[in-house]
Design a protein around this motif. Sequence first.
Motif, PDB file in Angstrom:
ATOM      1  N   LEU A 151       0.836  -1.205   0.000  1.00 19.36           N
ATOM      2  CA  LEU A 151       0.000   0.000   0.000  1.00 19.36           C
ATOM      3  C   LEU A 151       0.870   1.254   0.000  1.00 19.36           C
ATOM      4  N   LYS A 152       1.941   1.238   0.773  1.00 19.62           N
ATOM      5  CA  LYS A 152       2.854   2.385   0.817  1.00 19.62           C
ATOM      6  C   LYS A 152       3.481   2.626  -0.557  1.00 19.62           C
ATOM      7  N   GLN A 153       3.896   1.566  -1.226  1.00 20.53           N
ATOM      8  CA  GLN A 153       4.495   1.713  -2.551  1.00 20.53           C
ATOM      9  C   GLN A 153       3.489   2.259  -3.562  1.00 20.53           C
ATOM     10  N   LYS A 154       2.241   1.812  -3.485  1.00 26.82           N
ATOM     11  CA  LYS A 154       1.205   2.333  -4.382  1.00 26.82           C
ATOM     12  C   LYS A 154       0.977   3.822  -4.122  1.00 26.82           C
ATOM     13  N   TYR A 155       1.008   4.217  -2.853  1.00 27.69           N
ATOM     14  CA  TYR A 155       0.855   5.631  -2.495  1.00 27.69           C
ATOM     15  C   TYR A 155       2.014   6.459  -3.045  1.00 27.69           C
ATOM     16  N   ILE A 156       3.231   5.989  -2.879  1.00 27.83           N
ATOM     17  CA  ILE A 156       4.413   6.739  -3.295  1.00 27.83           C
ATOM     18  C   ILE A 156       4.522   6.828  -4.818  1.00 27.83           C
ATOM     19  N   LYS A 157       4.223   5.742  -5.513  1.00 28.29           N
ATOM     20  CA  LYS A 157       4.435   5.684  -6.956  1.00 28.29           C
ATOM     21  C   LYS A 157       3.311   6.289  -7.785  1.00 28.29           C
ATOM     22  N   ASN A 158       2.144   6.484  -7.205  1.00 29.45           N
ATOM     23  CA  ASN A 158       1.010   6.967  -7.982  1.00 29.45           C
ATOM     24  C   ASN A 158       1.175   8.433  -8.350  1.00 29.45           C
ATOM     25  N   GLN A 159       0.961   8.761  -9.607  1.00 30.01           N
ATOM     26  CA  GLN A 159       1.124  10.123 -10.113  1.00 30.01           C
ATOM     27  C   GLN A 159      -0.140  10.973  -9.941  1.00 30.01           C
ATOM     28  N   ASP A 160      -1.298  10.351  -9.873  1.00 31.10           N
ATOM     29  CA  ASP A 160      -2.561  11.068  -9.724  1.00 31.10           C
ATOM     30  C   ASP A 160      -2.748  11.462  -8.252  1.00 31.10           C
ATOM     31  N   ALA A 161      -2.962  12.744  -8.009  1.00 26.96           N
ATOM     32  CA  ALA A 161      -3.039  13.247  -6.625  1.00 26.96           C
ATOM     33  C   ALA A 161      -4.187  12.613  -5.835  1.00 26.96           C
ATOM     34  N   VAL A 162      -5.337  12.473  -6.454  1.00 29.99           N
ATOM     35  CA  VAL A 162      -6.497  11.910  -5.752  1.00 29.99           C
ATOM     36  C   VAL A 162      -6.269  10.429  -5.451  1.00 29.99           C
ATOM     37  N   GLU A 163      -5.815   9.695  -6.446  1.00 31.35           N
ATOM     38  CA  GLU A 163      -5.561   8.266  -6.263  1.00 31.35           C
ATOM     39  C   GLU A 163      -4.448   8.037  -5.244  1.00 31.35           C
ATOM     40  N   SER A 164      -3.420   8.863  -5.271  1.00 33.65           N
ATOM     41  CA  SER A 164      -2.333   8.753  -4.312  1.00 33.65           C
ATOM     42  C   SER A 164      -2.843   8.971  -2.885  1.00 33.65           C
ATOM     43  N   ARG A 165      -3.705   9.932  -2.715  1.00 35.21           N
ATOM     44  CA  ARG A 165      -4.264  10.222  -1.395  1.00 35.21           C
ATOM     45  C   ARG A 165      -5.077   9.039  -0.878  1.00 35.21           C
ATOM     46  N   ARG A 166      -5.802   8.378  -1.777  1.00 36.63           N
ATOM     47  CA  ARG A 166      -6.578   7.189  -1.377  1.00 36.63           C
ATOM     48  C   ARG A 166      -5.660   6.074  -0.888  1.00 36.63           C
TER      49      ARG A 166
END
Length: 56
Positions: free
Chosen positions: A16-31
């Motif tokens: 989950l942490k890696q998905k948060y860090i790597k995601n480029q979309d601000a909304v998706e990253s926040r989720r």
Amino acid sequence: MPKKATLANHYSSSELKQKYIKNQDAVESRRWHLLWKVSLEWTIKQAAIAVGISYE
């Protein structure tokens, strides 16, 4: 005491942490950030405050 959320075991905390860090979309990253915090035993309210989401 606030209610705690439970997550299904689809992803580990580190995934989950890696998905948060790597995601480029601000909304998706926040989720992903919120889900990561909840996986670390944070309450939903604590996690929402940490990621900048209004929780009421």
